[in-house]
Design an enzyme around this catalytic site. Sequence first.
Site, PDB file in Angstrom:
ATOM      1  N   SER A  65     -36.577  -1.510 -37.338  1.00  0.00           N
ATOM      2  CA  SER A  65     -36.894  -2.809 -36.720  1.00  0.00           C
ATOM      3  C   SER A  65     -37.643  -3.673 -37.726  1.00  0.00           C
ATOM      4  O   SER A  65     -38.664  -3.255 -38.268  1.00  0.00           O
ATOM      5  CB  SER A  65     -37.771  -2.611 -35.484  1.00  0.00           C
ATOM      6  OG  SER A  65     -37.023  -1.951 -34.494  1.00  0.00           O
ATOM      7  N   ARG A  74     -47.545  -0.656 -33.189  1.00  0.00           N
ATOM      8  CA  ARG A  74     -47.117  -0.532 -34.598  1.00  0.00           C
ATOM      9  C   ARG A  74     -48.236  -0.896 -35.588  1.00  0.00           C
ATOM     10  O   ARG A  74     -47.990  -1.503 -36.633  1.00  0.00           O
ATOM     11  CB  ARG A  74     -45.886  -1.413 -34.884  1.00  0.00           C
ATOM     12  CG  ARG A  74     -44.677  -1.044 -34.073  1.00  0.00           C
ATOM     13  CD  ARG A  74     -44.108   0.334 -34.402  1.00  0.00           C
ATOM     14  NE  ARG A  74     -43.080   0.673 -33.442  1.00  0.00           N
ATOM     15  CZ  ARG A  74     -43.303   1.349 -32.298  1.00  0.00           C
ATOM     16  NH1 ARG A  74     -44.504   1.813 -32.005  1.00  0.00           N
ATOM     17  NH2 ARG A  74     -42.319   1.600 -31.482  1.00  0.00           N
ATOM     18  N   GLU A  80     -42.640  -6.319 -38.957  1.00  0.00           N
ATOM     19  CA  GLU A  80     -43.066  -4.922 -38.755  1.00  0.00           C
ATOM     20  C   GLU A  80     -42.903  -4.162 -40.074  1.00  0.00           C
ATOM     21  O   GLU A  80     -43.733  -3.350 -40.462  1.00  0.00           O
ATOM     22  CB  GLU A  80     -42.212  -4.264 -37.656  1.00  0.00           C
ATOM     23  CG  GLU A  80     -42.565  -2.789 -37.438  1.00  0.00           C
ATOM     24  CD  GLU A  80     -41.831  -2.170 -36.247  1.00  0.00           C
ATOM     25  OE1 GLU A  80     -41.613  -2.867 -35.243  1.00  0.00           O
ATOM     26  OE2 GLU A  80     -41.493  -0.977 -36.339  1.00  0.00           O
TER      27      GLU A  80
END
Length: 307
Positions: free
Chosen positions: A227, A178, A297
């Site tokens: 997320s 990510r 994130e």
Amino acid sequence: MFADLIPQLKGKMPDLRGRLLANQPLAELTWFRVGGAAQLLFMPEDESDLAYFLAHLSRDIPVTVIGLGSNLIVRDAGVPGVVIRLGRGFNAVEIEPDARLRAGAAMPDVKVARAAQEAAIAGLAFYRGIPGAVGGALRMNGGAYGRETKDVLVEARGVDRTGALRSFTNLDMGFSYRHCGVADDVVFTQALFQGEPGDPQKIAAEMEAITEAREATQPVKSRTGGSTFKNPPGAKAWQLIDAAGCRGLKHGDAQVSELHCNFLINLGTASAADIESLGETVRARVKDTSGVELEWEIKRIGVAKSA
Ligand SMILES: Cc1cc2nc3c(=O)[nH]c(=O)nc-3n(C[C@H](O)[C@H](O)[C@H](O)COP(=O)(O)OP(=O)(O)OC[C@H]3O[C@@H](n4cnc5c(N)ncnc54)[C@H](O)[C@@H]3O)c2cc1C
């Protein structure tokens, strides 16, 4: 209200073709539906217009780029400087020889998956489940079901803060989980993906299975940012959050999803501060119970309202 930058910029950029909007609310451009305005929202007409804009923009004006706002909290007092959002001029998709697909950075990932399926290109179906656009997938190394952008990208193009056109090989992108290592000031404009020859019916079935799995396990119809935290090495963020007793936890109208506790949701009238402080409470509780420091994130941009 921020000062209106438009008169100052128009004087310096007589040939600009894209749209400039002063004090433009951003909440509606994000999945969470929270946050303040952009001091200036710029929607370039195409890549050369974007390059022209950045080349002529004073270096002291900060620049932030947003995609479809599916991984984003815009803070309540808004975003000073320029916010760039790519639109129609960055929406093209082309099929190239050898099971390759070239897509503009504003093309939604879901449409990339669909175009690949129609062209009998396998390997890109995982994009069916990611509700962002290609630029966000490049910046976030977006992925799902065991594949990520790093596995399918040949090269990307972008424009840097000086207005120079740049191209990046897969290696240049510096991808990790990510994360993309390219300087934050680069606005991605295009990506070339590598798939493999496949059977359109099988790919369609794979995409259908992804859609069903998503709807069963994630609050995909809620105001959310996906997320919230990265999975720490060797662990699942949702399990740590669950073990810390945070499932369903509320702060104002912000809630830790009952369905998937690494998702935060806006039940209706949450502010960005409600969501962000709920996230910080979750981090603190997880730290207390497991010793693990969760890393955001979701990207947070702009400034908070002062108390
Ligand atoms: C219901 C739901 C499910 C999700 N599931 C997944 C999943 O399975 N896997 C996954 O990886 N993510 C998932 N996400 C998160 C999100 O969809 C991805 O991170 C996506 O790649 C973000 O793209 P975006 O266009 O929405 O970017 P934004 O949220 O608008 O921005 C995210 C970041 O990308 C940067 N960015 C955006 N466009 C550009 C550009 N053109 N050039 C440079 N930087 C840019 C922004 O500056 C910001 O830092 C999910 C989100 C939701 C709401």
